[in-house]
Design an enzyme around this catalytic site. Structure first.
Site, PDB file in Angstrom:
ATOM      1  N   ASP A  19      -9.969 -20.029  32.684  1.00 45.83           N
ATOM      2  CA  ASP A  19      -9.305 -18.953  32.442  1.00 45.83           C
ATOM      3  C   ASP A  19     -10.060 -18.169  33.780  1.00 45.83           C
ATOM      4  OD1 ASP A  19      -8.313 -19.965  30.320  1.00 45.83           O
ATOM      5  OD2 ASP A  19      -9.164 -18.374  28.906  1.00 45.83           O
ATOM      6  N   ASP A  59      -5.008 -18.846  30.327  1.00 49.40           N
ATOM      7  CA  ASP A  59      -4.725 -18.144  29.181  1.00 49.40           C
ATOM      8  C   ASP A  59      -3.288 -17.750  29.616  1.00 49.40           C
ATOM      9  OD1 ASP A  59      -5.775 -17.491  26.755  1.00 49.40           O
ATOM     10  OD2 ASP A  59      -5.947 -15.279  27.174  1.00 49.40           O
ATOM     11  N   HIS A  61      -0.089 -15.859  27.437  1.00 46.41           N
ATOM     12  CA  HIS A  61       0.526 -15.432  26.241  1.00 46.41           C
ATOM     13  C   HIS A  61       1.957 -14.656  26.467  1.00 46.41           C
ATOM     14  CE1 HIS A  61      -3.474 -16.010  24.670  1.00 46.41           C
ATOM     15  NE2 HIS A  61      -4.257 -14.983  25.192  1.00 46.41           N
ATOM     16  N   HIS A  65       2.279 -11.433  21.678  1.00 42.41           N
ATOM     17  CA  HIS A  65       1.129 -12.279  20.838  1.00 42.41           C
ATOM     18  C   HIS A  65       0.325 -11.742  19.879  1.00 42.41           C
ATOM     19  CE1 HIS A  65      -2.284 -15.172  21.162  1.00 42.41           C
ATOM     20  NE2 HIS A  65      -1.391 -15.894  20.916  1.00 42.41           N
ATOM     21  N   HIS A  94      -3.207  -8.968  27.341  1.00 41.04           N
ATOM     22  CA  HIS A  94      -3.829  -9.692  28.626  1.00 41.04           C
ATOM     23  C   HIS A  94      -2.964 -11.005  29.012  1.00 41.04           C
ATOM     24  CE1 HIS A  94      -5.700 -11.523  25.301  1.00 41.04           C
ATOM     25  NE2 HIS A  94      -5.970 -12.546  25.892  1.00 41.04           N
ATOM     26  N   LYS A 119      -2.633 -22.065  27.549  1.00 38.33           N
ATOM     27  CA  LYS A 119      -3.199 -22.160  26.220  1.00 38.33           C
ATOM     28  C   LYS A 119      -2.825 -20.732  25.570  1.00 38.33           C
ATOM     29  CE  LYS A 119      -8.019 -20.924  27.196  1.00 38.33           C
ATOM     30  NZ  LYS A 119      -7.826 -19.664  26.682  1.00 38.33           N
ATOM     31  N   CYS A 168     -14.045 -17.958  25.738  1.00 43.75           N
ATOM     32  CA  CYS A 168     -13.226 -19.203  25.748  1.00 43.75           C
ATOM     33  C   CYS A 168     -14.033 -20.209  26.375  1.00 43.75           C
ATOM     34  CB  CYS A 168     -12.080 -18.888  26.806  1.00 43.75           C
ATOM     35  SG  CYS A 168     -10.721 -17.955  25.780  1.00 43.75           S
TER      36      CYS A 168
HETATM   37  C1  VGL Z   1     -10.421 -14.739  26.427  1.00 41.59           C
HETATM   38  C2  VGL Z   1     -10.326 -13.189  24.814  1.00 41.59           C
HETATM   39  C3  VGL Z   1      -8.855 -13.376  24.721  1.00 41.59           C
HETATM   40  C4  VGL Z   1     -11.048 -15.673  27.405  1.00 41.59           C
HETATM   41  C5  VGL Z   1      -8.940 -15.311  26.260  1.00 41.59           C
HETATM   42  O1  VGL Z   1     -10.496 -16.141  28.379  1.00 41.59           O
HETATM   43  O2  VGL Z   1     -12.385 -15.995  27.243  1.00 41.59           O
HETATM   44  N1  VGL Z   1     -10.894 -13.964  25.675  1.00 41.59           N
HETATM   45  N2  VGL Z   1      -8.352 -14.464  25.507  1.00 41.59           N
HETATM   46 ZN    ZN Z   2      -6.066 -14.406  25.548  1.00 41.92          ZN
END
Ligand code: VGL
Ligand code: ZN
Length: 217
Positions: A19, A59, A61, A65, A94, A119, A168
């Site tokens: 990510d 990431d 979404h 989401h 995000h 994801k 993550c």
């Molecule tokens: C993440 C919060 C929500 C991450 C992703 O990449 O750590 N944290 N979505």
């Molecule tokens: Zn996320």
């Protein structure tokens, strides 16, 4: 690398880049403090590192989401609710699919990466780990297929860097270890959403057999 660790075998090692997207860097909508500090060393590792294989997670979404506080009237980001029988932190919007904040960070040499796992693509479930989604409405955590992909490539050791260390990266490492991979977190190439929990996080990871690697692998 810490001399107590078994040395890496580059032919059996994967680098997983978790990510590394503008929304998780300072200025982004879910900014991780100092997240930008990992960019240069990660770029160097991608270009010059010993890994025979590099894969990334992204990431990604839909705009409605379920992890977004904006979808839960009266709730604020960082509040925790119960979702499908488990705790779910509500985040600011995000990494909305197709937006600039969701891109793989433009400063990194992504041409070296063979596979990108997107994801969190379903509106109904979150996904922190590159290996398995978080719980869906049926109470399952469906696999992404990454474990099989890595095994078929002869991978035995997983090295993880990226964002965020305590979300993550953590979940990806825990699932990698559970899948039986030797699992190492490149600690200096990660940063946390909540750095005050880092000491505890480190202990919890080590208790699961996950190795914390400081400095270069
Ligand atoms: C993440 C919060 C929500 C991450 C992703 O990449 O750590 N944290 N979505
Ligand atoms: Zn996320």
């Amino acid at each position: 690398m810490n001399p107590s660790h078994t040395p890496m075998d580059p032919e059996k090692a994967v680098l997983i880049l978790v990510d590394i997207q503008p929304d998780f860097l300072p200025g982004g909508s879910l900014a991780v403090e100092e997240g930008n500090r990992i960019l240069e060393p990660v770029a160097r590792l991608m270009r010059e590192g010993p890994f025979m294989l590099q894969v990334a997670t992204q990431d990604w979404h839909p705009e409605d989401h379920v992890s977004f506080a904006s979808q839960h009237p009266g709730r604020e980001p960082m509040e925790v609710i119960e979702l499908h029988g488990h705790e779910q932190t509500l985040w600011p919007d995000h990494c909305v699919e197709g937006t600039p904040g969701a891109e793989l960070h433009p400063d990194l040499p992504w041409e070296r990466v063979e596979a990108v796992i997107r994801k969190g693509t379903s509106p109904q479930a979150d996904s922190y780990s590159g290996f398995r989604n978080n719980w869906n409405p049926d109470g399952e955590r469906p696999p992404t297929g990454l474990a099989g992909y890595l095994r078929e490539r002869g991978i035995e050791e997983v090295y993880i860097c990226g964002l965020a260390r305590d979300i993550c990266v953590r979940w990806t490492a825990e699932d990698a270890a559970e899948e039986g991979f030797v699992t190492r977190i490149l600690w200096d190439l990660t940063r946390s959403v909540n750095p005050s929990g880092d000491d505890e996080l480190r202990e919890e990871l080590e208790a699961q057999g996950i190795e914390i690697v400081e400095g270069a692998p």
